[in-house]
Scaffold this motif. Sequence first.
Motif: not given
Length: 147
Positions: A54-60, A81-84, A118-120, A135-138
């Motif tokens: 899977p390819a991760p995509d991080t958000r706050v 995003r890179a810092e997180v 706040v949620t990562v 398809q994706w899931h969080d």
Amino acid sequence: MQTDTLTATGRLVRASAAVVVFALLAAGTLWGTDDHFPFGPFSMYAGVNGPNDPAPDTRVEGVDATGRTLVLNEHNAGVRRAEVEGLEAAYVDDPGRLELIADSYARMNPDAPPIVRVTVIVRLHEIRNSSLTGQWHDETRAVWQRP
């Protein structure tokens, strides 16, 4: 009269500049960190996902006092995003560190309702044979909530 030939001084200046840049790149690669951009090791490009990983995509995400959910980023909270992603393990170990992002949002948006949560979150996009499946899931990695 214009000439297309460099003078000896011009060649020396260019050669010296090239040696300095090469030395900085070599030092950054051997001893630097990503913070030393553009002379750091570029370790963010060092890994590769497999063709079915899977390819991760991080958000706050933040929730303000009115219950509204918003994405916190460098424009509204001063966090990239890179810092997180780089600090994800620290946020997982100590979710209280996420309060700093809420505080930064408050400083940058003094008239907005305060952030109370706040949620990562990492969205994992499914990949098959190096192609997106749609398809994706969080996955929630860390949560801080104002007491």
